[in-house]
Design a protein around this motif. Sequence first.
Motif, mmCIF file in Angstrom:
data_model
loop_
_atom_site.group_PDB
_atom_site.id
_atom_site.type_symbol
_atom_site.label_atom_id
_atom_site.label_comp_id
_atom_site.label_asym_id
_atom_site.label_seq_id
_atom_site.Cartn_x
_atom_site.Cartn_y
_atom_site.Cartn_z
ATOM 1 N N THR A 78 0.827 -1.210 0.000
ATOM 2 C CA THR A 78 0.000 0.000 0.000
ATOM 3 C C THR A 78 0.860 1.259 0.000
ATOM 4 O O THR A 78 0.572 2.227 -0.715
ATOM 5 C CB THR A 78 -0.926 -0.001 1.228
ATOM 6 N N LYS A 79 1.917 1.230 0.785
ATOM 7 C CA LYS A 79 2.816 2.378 0.830
ATOM 8 C C LYS A 79 3.477 2.608 -0.523
ATOM 9 O O LYS A 79 3.567 3.746 -1.003
ATOM 10 C CB LYS A 79 3.868 2.154 1.906
ATOM 11 N N ALA A 80 3.917 1.503 -1.168
ATOM 12 C CA ALA A 80 4.533 1.632 -2.494
ATOM 13 C C ALA A 80 3.526 2.149 -3.516
ATOM 14 O O ALA A 80 3.855 2.972 -4.377
ATOM 15 C CB ALA A 80 5.099 0.284 -2.925
ATOM 16 N N HIS A 81 2.269 1.679 -3.404
ATOM 17 C CA HIS A 81 1.229 2.136 -4.328
ATOM 18 C C HIS A 81 0.949 3.629 -4.144
ATOM 19 O O HIS A 81 0.810 4.374 -5.128
ATOM 20 C CB HIS A 81 -0.045 1.327 -4.115
ATOM 21 N N ASP A 82 0.875 4.077 -2.897
ATOM 22 C CA ASP A 82 0.622 5.501 -2.632
ATOM 23 C C ASP A 82 1.763 6.366 -3.155
ATOM 24 O O ASP A 82 1.526 7.443 -3.728
ATOM 25 C CB ASP A 82 0.430 5.726 -1.134
ATOM 26 N N GLN A 83 2.980 5.910 -2.960
ATOM 27 C CA GLN A 83 4.118 6.669 -3.471
ATOM 28 C C GLN A 83 4.101 6.731 -4.995
ATOM 29 O O GLN A 83 4.399 7.776 -5.595
ATOM 30 C CB GLN A 83 5.429 6.044 -2.977
ATOM 31 N N MET A 84 3.745 5.609 -5.629
ATOM 32 C CA MET A 84 3.662 5.589 -7.081
ATOM 33 C C MET A 84 2.584 6.536 -7.591
ATOM 34 O O MET A 84 2.792 7.279 -8.565
ATOM 35 C CB MET A 84 3.373 4.163 -7.565
ATOM 36 N N MET A 85 1.409 6.563 -6.917
ATOM 37 C CA MET A 85 0.338 7.447 -7.336
ATOM 38 C C MET A 85 0.718 8.915 -7.143
ATOM 39 O O MET A 85 0.403 9.769 -7.976
ATOM 40 C CB MET A 85 -0.939 7.133 -6.549
ATOM 41 N N LYS A 86 1.436 9.224 -6.058
ATOM 42 C CA LYS A 86 1.876 10.599 -5.854
ATOM 43 C C LYS A 86 2.835 11.036 -6.959
ATOM 44 O O LYS A 86 2.758 12.169 -7.459
ATOM 45 C CB LYS A 86 2.556 10.721 -4.492
ATOM 46 N N ALA A 87 3.746 10.130 -7.351
ATOM 47 C CA ALA A 87 4.677 10.460 -8.429
ATOM 48 C C ALA A 87 3.940 10.660 -9.746
ATOM 49 O O ALA A 87 4.242 11.579 -10.520
ATOM 50 C CB ALA A 87 5.724 9.350 -8.561
ATOM 51 N N GLN A 88 2.927 9.796 -10.017
ATOM 52 C CA GLN A 88 2.156 9.922 -11.251
ATOM 53 C C GLN A 88 1.368 11.234 -11.279
ATOM 54 O O GLN A 88 1.275 11.894 -12.315
ATOM 55 C CB GLN A 88 1.206 8.720 -11.397
ATOM 56 N N VAL A 89 0.790 11.605 -10.139
ATOM 57 C CA VAL A 89 0.016 12.843 -10.077
ATOM 58 C C VAL A 89 0.914 14.061 -10.290
ATOM 59 O O VAL A 89 0.552 15.010 -11.005
ATOM 60 C CB VAL A 89 -0.732 12.937 -8.728
ATOM 61 N N SER A 90 2.090 14.025 -9.691
ATOM 62 C CA SER A 90 3.017 15.146 -9.885
ATOM 63 C C SER A 90 3.462 15.250 -11.336
ATOM 64 O O SER A 90 3.559 16.363 -11.893
ATOM 65 C CB SER A 90 4.218 14.992 -8.963
ATOM 66 N N ASP A 91 3.718 14.098 -11.985
ATOM 67 C CA ASP A 91 4.073 14.118 -13.409
ATOM 68 C C ASP A 91 2.928 14.637 -14.266
ATOM 69 O O ASP A 91 3.140 15.380 -15.243
ATOM 70 C CB ASP A 91 4.473 12.714 -13.863
ATOM 71 N N TYR A 92 1.706 14.258 -13.900
ATOM 72 C CA TYR A 92 0.533 14.719 -14.644
ATOM 73 C C TYR A 92 0.372 16.236 -14.532
ATOM 74 O O TYR A 92 0.141 16.928 -15.532
ATOM 75 C CB TYR A 92 -0.713 14.009 -14.124
ATOM 76 N N GLU A 93 0.504 16.750 -13.316
ATOM 77 C CA GLU A 93 0.379 18.197 -13.125
ATOM 78 C C GLU A 93 1.487 18.942 -13.863
ATOM 79 O O GLU A 93 1.254 20.001 -14.459
ATOM 80 C CB GLU A 93 0.426 18.529 -11.630
ATOM 81 N N LEU A 94 2.718 18.388 -13.833
ATOM 82 C CA LEU A 94 3.824 19.024 -14.529
ATOM 83 C C LEU A 94 3.602 19.033 -16.037
ATOM 84 O O LEU A 94 3.802 20.044 -16.718
ATOM 85 C CB LEU A 94 5.132 18.309 -14.188
ATOM 86 N N GLY A 95 3.149 17.892 -16.583
ATOM 87 C CA GLY A 95 2.873 17.823 -18.018
ATOM 88 C C GLY A 95 1.752 18.749 -18.436
ATOM 89 O O GLY A 95 1.796 19.362 -19.512
ATOM 90 N N LYS A 96 0.736 18.875 -17.591
ATOM 91 C CA LYS A 96 -0.377 19.768 -17.918
ATOM 92 C C LYS A 96 0.081 21.226 -17.953
ATOM 93 O O LYS A 96 -0.343 21.998 -18.821
ATOM 94 C CB LYS A 96 -1.493 19.569 -16.881
ATOM 95 N N ARG A 97 0.962 21.604 -17.028
ATOM 96 C CA ARG A 97 1.456 22.974 -17.019
ATOM 97 C C ARG A 97 2.331 23.246 -18.255
ATOM 98 O O ARG A 97 2.291 24.338 -18.832
ATOM 99 C CB ARG A 97 2.255 23.224 -15.735
#
Length: 404
Positions: A78-97
């Motif tokens: 679960t911890k690894a999954h949460d960290q992966m989702m946080k990284a994906q969300v940050s990449d998504y926000e960066l790409g959108k900007r």
Amino acid sequence: MASISPCLTSRILLRKSQFRIKHLTPCLQYVKHPQSDSGNHCELSTAPTNVPPIKVEDKPTSKAITISRAMKAYMEQTKAHDQMMKAQVSDYELGKRHLANIMGKDPDNFTQTDVERAIEYLLPSGIFDKKARPLLKDPYEIFPKKKVAQFSLDGRPYHWLYFTTLPNYYNILYDIAWKIENLKLEEDELYRKKETISNTLNLAGSDWITFQQLKDKLVENIRETDYQHFIKVMERLISHPLSYKEEAYIMQYRVMHKSESSVIQKPQIEQDEDGRYFACAEGTRKDAWAHVKLYKPGTGKVIINDKDLAYFENFLYRESILNPLTALDLIGQVDIVAETKYGGPAGQAGAIRYGIAKALCAFINAEEIEKLRLSGMLTRDPREKERKKPGQEKARKKFTWKKR
């Protein structure tokens, strides 16, 4: 009454004493009597001396160790999954900007629709399969939801239906069954009081959620047969006369239909040099095309290719053109100027009627638009002339076959 012999009684007592001595021996200890002069005088004592208290060590059993390891592994996943989702969300926000800066838009107000348009403009792709095309979406829409822990650290499941393997699904069936029973009790009470049931549950304009939507809602891998069983049980709940009392619960599993009248794009109302308001629309039917300009208010004039209704010799074609106005009782209240070409008279009449119905949407309310839609006037007639087939006289007609 038969008496017990002394011999049998003594045997029973002897066996009882032997049993007591055998089981109490570990707890007994010989101690020296403090008042006795001789050291040979001893008596039994049940209180142990100089024996430290027994400490109960919290040694986990093999089952507890197995469960704790499973829970530990789950927490790590679960911890690894949460960290992966946080990284994906940050990449998504960066790409959108980045996309917003490239397109010259405000990054804070850059929506998902703007993202898709930017990708389509910057990365045009001719790949037929949409899944192979580049995309940028919220990670929570792409990655499936993950279930939270279903058991505690000591291995006890949280849900009382955990061992059914589908606790959320069977919990819904359980709730529905009890709701039906409660409604039956209320119905019996109304019959005793001789009261009538006046309210009804109206589910018009909605439908059951799909199989995939139910799976996503439960976060469980149910089967198609489970979904069909769920629908049957819900239909049974709806069939009860007092089902309106459970409307809030039932509507959780239904989806409202989008009103097609709200989806229809209304043409813009324009104003000419004389100050008259009008709306333009195009219509098609078979090979015919028509451009319609509708004025409101008007006097009832109809001009088609610089002619009046006499442009169509057939009376049925004239009547079909005026059907949208007849349905809304607008005869004599609007003016129509239409230009049509291609096709025959039937196709041109259908194209003009379709254009008139679309142009009217600019001046009427939602109820009148829905009335036109239900009558089929806001839907293009897809019927066309079927082509002639080789080896046949017409599209369906065959040549006459003669044996001799």
